[in-house]
Design an enzyme around this catalytic site. Structure first.
Site, PDB file in Angstrom:
ATOM      1  N   HIS A 189       8.982   3.476 -10.057  1.00  0.00           N
ATOM      2  CA  HIS A 189       8.912   4.206  -8.789  1.00  0.00           C
ATOM      3  C   HIS A 189       7.589   3.869  -8.123  1.00  0.00           C
ATOM      4  CE1 HIS A 189       9.696   7.437  -5.872  1.00  0.00           C
ATOM      5  NE2 HIS A 189       8.375   7.589  -5.896  1.00  0.00           N
ATOM      6  N   CYS A 190       7.650   3.331  -6.925  1.00  0.00           N
ATOM      7  CA  CYS A 190       6.446   2.903  -6.207  1.00  0.00           C
ATOM      8  C   CYS A 190       6.047   3.966  -5.195  1.00  0.00           C
ATOM      9  CB  CYS A 190       6.698   1.560  -5.509  1.00  0.00           C
ATOM     10  SG  CYS A 190       5.235   0.914  -4.659  1.00  0.00           S
TER      11      CYS A 190
END
Length: 393
Positions: A189-190
């Site tokens: 997850h960025c």
């Protein structure tokens, strides 16, 4: 000369902080000061801050900090996206305001006024594509595509049901606790994208990293050419050699030229150093993810394999220790043997050194070209097109 040393120290400290923050958790930095700095930046500093707030403001202050932490770290939010746009917009404004007045110059043409804006625009477009594209959300109506695309290896992935979504969990997928959804071929997850990086947007993410690396290198080189043009225009080399009698060599001239540039173009120097440091950090990040793509591995799977190898190694060591203990007990119960030579006992090989080496078996690695093709054209899309063709046929 003091300004030069301050600038150099500032650049080195900035580079150390960036590398530690972005890459400090990599295995190559294990046990190094970079890993310790990364732990302090990502955990230690916040822990001390939380204790300080709790000590000064009590339970209400600590609860307020926890609420802010939940919003910033545990739920989707646009904070880092806004920071990215502010950094890109602010940097471009500073470069245009401080350097466009020297274009065209001796070594740079006027076209770079427009190509620079185009390059930044493409970078923002790739950013938006990565932010708002579907990473490969697994739902009840499309789970069959992902189940047929990726087989279970029965090592780090086995057939099971997602406890949250209540649907079969395809191999290589993961339920993101921040986005609250299952993502196919989940990488990570960025926070900068406010989105997961998964099967269907990895190509945009890789393009974003590569383009921004090249963009920062382009900015560094362009400012360097502007400064070189100013040195040429003001005949700095001629003045230093003819009027001041300085030897015409790089070693003799460079300190004086740098001092002149710092006095007249300190903003451009700072921008050039900043862009160079960011380009190095982005290049390292892109290289790491490029290696993952070429071996058809994800960041999530890297950690899973590390856990598996560590667990298998401990299991093998326990087996070797148990076998050695049984052998020693059986030796004690058998007939008494003459005492072993002390020197031979000292250099005797430990049974733990004979522990079997754990080998990872990545069944998803199909070779260089197939791995690249899988990033460009995800397997689930190919499965969908094949199903569509079969139905139409």
């Amino acid at each position: 000369m003091e300004v030069q040393w301050i600038l150099l120290c500032h650049g080195l400290v900035t580079l150390l902080v960036l590398v530690s923050f972005l890459c400090g958790q990599w295995p190559i930095f294990e046990g190094t000061p970079i890993q310790r700095i990364h732990h302090f930046l990502t955990f230690g500093a916040y822990d001390y801050f939380q204790r300080f707030v709790g000590f000064v403001f009590g339970a209400k202050g600590a609860n307020a900090i926890s609420s802010v932490e939940y919003f910033c770290c545990d739920r989707p939010n646009p904070i880092l996206q806004i920071i990215y746009l502010a950094i890109v917009g602010g940097t471009y404004f500073l470069v245009a305001n401080s350097s466009f007045g020297y274009i065209p110059g001796y070594y740079i043409g006027e076209i770079h006024r427009y190509t620079s804006l185009l390059a930044v625009g493409v970078g923002v477009l790739l950013f938006l594509l990565t932010c708002f594209s579907d990473p490969g959300t697994v739902k009840a109506d499309n789970v069959s595509q992902y189940l047929s695309a990726y087989p279970y290896d029965n090592i780090i992935y086995s057939e099971k049901e997602c406890s949250t979504c209540k649907i079969p969990k395809p191999a290589r997928s993961k339920h993101c606790s921040i986005c609250d959804r299952c993502v196919a071929r989940f990488d990570h997850h960025c926070g900068w994208m406010n989105n997961c990086i998964g099967e269907r947007n990895t190509q945009y993410f890789m393009a974003f990293l590569l383009w921004h690396t090249l963009l920062c290198i382009y900015g560094t080189v362009a400012i360097g050419l502007i400064l070189a043009g100013q040195i040429k225009e003001f005949k700095v080399i001629d003045i230093l050699t003819v009027y001041y009698g300085i030897e015409n060599s790089f070693r003799s001239l460079s300190p004086h030229v740098v001092q002149w540039l710092l006095g007249a173009y300190n903003t451009q120097i700072l921008l050039m150093v900043f862009l160079a440091i960011v380009s190095l950090s982005l290049a390292g990040f892109f290289g790491y993810h490029a290696k993952l793509c070429l071996t058809n591995t994800t960041t999530n799977e890297t950690f899973k394999w590390q856990e598996y190898v560590s667990w298998q190694r401990k299991l093998n060591e326990a087996r070797a220790s148990s076998a050695a203990l049984k052998a020693s007990i059986s030796g004690m119960s058998s007939e008494r043997k003459p005492p072993e030579n002390k020197w031979r006992a000292m250099f005797r090989r430990s049974p733990l050194k004979d522990v079997e080496v754990v080998v990872t078996n990545n069944i998803y690695d199909k070779g260089f070209f197939q791995n690249i093709l899988e990033i460009i054209m995800p397997l689930s899309r190919r499965q969908l097109s094949l199903q569509t063709k079969s139905k139409s046929g």
